[in-house]
Design an enzyme around this catalytic site. Sequence first.
Site, PDB file in Angstrom:
ATOM      1  N   ASN A   9      -2.323   8.423   1.571  1.00 10.13           N
ATOM      2  CA  ASN A   9      -2.002   8.167   2.976  1.00 10.13           C
ATOM      3  C   ASN A   9      -1.393   9.450   3.538  1.00 10.13           C
ATOM      4  OD1 ASN A   9      -1.112   7.272   5.442  1.00 10.13           O
ATOM      5  ND2 ASN A   9       0.566   6.013   4.628  1.00 10.13           N
ATOM      6  N   TRP A  10      -2.223  10.218   4.224  1.00 11.21           N
ATOM      7  CA  TRP A  10      -1.754  11.531   4.702  1.00 11.21           C
ATOM      8  C   TRP A  10      -0.829  11.414   5.912  1.00 11.21           C
ATOM      9  CZ3 TRP A  10      -6.688  15.154   4.676  1.00 11.21           C
ATOM     10  CH2 TRP A  10      -7.028  15.436   3.344  1.00 11.21           C
ATOM     11  N   LYS A  11      -0.769  10.245   6.530  1.00 15.39           N
ATOM     12  CA  LYS A  11       0.032  10.072   7.753  1.00 15.39           C
ATOM     13  C   LYS A  11      -0.393  11.140   8.777  1.00 15.39           C
ATOM     14  CE  LYS A  11       3.477   8.023   4.808  1.00 15.39           C
ATOM     15  NZ  LYS A  11       4.882   7.714   4.528  1.00 15.39           N
ATOM     16  N   HIS A  94       1.264  -0.857   7.774  1.00 17.35           N
ATOM     17  CA  HIS A  94       2.205   0.097   7.167  1.00 17.35           C
ATOM     18  C   HIS A  94       3.561  -0.014   7.880  1.00 17.35           C
ATOM     19  CE1 HIS A  94       4.151   3.796   5.964  1.00 17.35           C
ATOM     20  NE2 HIS A  94       3.317   3.828   4.939  1.00 17.35           N
ATOM     21  N   GLU A  96       5.649   2.100   8.839  1.00 23.15           N
ATOM     22  CA  GLU A  96       5.863   3.026   9.964  1.00 23.15           C
ATOM     23  C   GLU A  96       5.175   2.502  11.217  1.00 23.15           C
ATOM     24  OE1 GLU A  96       4.534   6.550   7.926  1.00 23.15           O
ATOM     25  OE2 GLU A  96       6.280   6.417   6.610  1.00 23.15           O
ATOM     26  N   GLU A 166       5.359  -1.725  -0.613  1.00 25.89           N
ATOM     27  CA  GLU A 166       6.048  -0.478  -0.314  1.00 25.89           C
ATOM     28  C   GLU A 166       7.470  -0.776   0.158  1.00 25.89           C
ATOM     29  OE1 GLU A 166       3.045   2.877   0.619  1.00 25.89           O
ATOM     30  OE2 GLU A 166       3.464   1.829   2.475  1.00 25.89           O
ATOM     31  N   GLY A 172       9.215   8.062   1.210  1.00 26.08           N
ATOM     32  CA  GLY A 172       9.585   9.411   1.645  1.00 26.08           C
ATOM     33  C   GLY A 172      11.008   9.807   1.323  1.00 26.08           C
ATOM     34  N   SER A 206       7.577   7.015  -2.741  1.00 24.86           N
ATOM     35  CA  SER A 206       7.970   8.138  -3.605  1.00 24.86           C
ATOM     36  C   SER A 206       7.273   8.107  -4.960  1.00 24.86           C
ATOM     37  CB  SER A 206       9.499   8.192  -3.761  1.00 24.86           C
ATOM     38  OG  SER A 206      10.116   8.381  -2.502  1.00 24.86           O
ATOM     39  N   GLY A 227       2.061   8.848  -0.212  1.00 26.26           N
ATOM     40  CA  GLY A 227       2.250   9.676   0.979  1.00 26.26           C
ATOM     41  C   GLY A 227       2.465  11.132   0.586  1.00 26.26           C
ATOM     42  N   GLY A 228       3.726  11.526   0.507  1.00 27.24           N
ATOM     43  CA  GLY A 228       4.090  12.931   0.277  1.00 27.24           C
ATOM     44  C   GLY A 228       3.373  13.573  -0.903  1.00 27.24           C
TER      45      GLY A 228
END
Length: 244
Positions: A9-11, A94, A96, A166, A172, A206, A227-228
């Site tokens: 998930n590159w956001k 998600h 966010e 999640e 993150g 994470s 993500g990250g």
Amino acid sequence: MRRRIAAANWKMHKTAEQTRAYLERLSAQPLPSGVDVVIAPPFTSLAAAAPLVRASGLALGAQTMHWELQGAFTGEISAPMLLEFGVRYVILGHSERRAYCGETDASVNRKVKTALDQGLVPIVAVGETLDERARGETAAKVMRQTRAAFEGIAATALTGVVLAYEPIWAIGTGQNCDPAEADGVMATIRSCVAGLADTPILYGGSMNAENVGAYVSRPNIDGGLVGGASLDPDGFAALIRNAA
Ligand code: PGA
């Protein structure tokens, strides 16, 4: 036997040019055949990603979509628009999007129905905040979100979905949820709606190449929504290998 999945998930990261460079680098590395790899770039990078993803046997994902197929919804993207680029997976709900973009349990439910109708695989994200966890409300929260997401959908149709647990406090932050605790929450998720026995459930929050192994060795955890740690192609390749 459930499929193992590593979803990036590159956001809001990577231009089209950066997307091409990333995918060329990722596909130059040996990847195990036992893991389905999903790349979910921003909408504006889907066209650049599509041919490279296809050529290297990966799958293309999107980070959200609208429930309507077309109409007066400024700024929105529909399922047919995603399908045109060869998108197979769509992340829905998600945290966010729930926190910043007005996503609700009801809109997630409408989107899941549209995704299934249109032949997309929804990756439905659920999870609790740090406060909810401290109050002992994790199970109640994820059960409410899961039941709401699949309300009115036949149990037989749920073989076509993917879930992601999640914990919001782990996203993150570098503070990943203990794998045993995550596995327990996923067991709760799996049993709260009929039809989820064979549904892949991903952990997100994470996750990285070092900790992925401890998650996928648990009975309820089938991979990760990352993500990250998905933003660097070498690091994500290592994560995929360690997920196999
Ligand atoms: P993270 O994000 O891996 O950077 O914690 C995961 C997610 O939000 O899907």
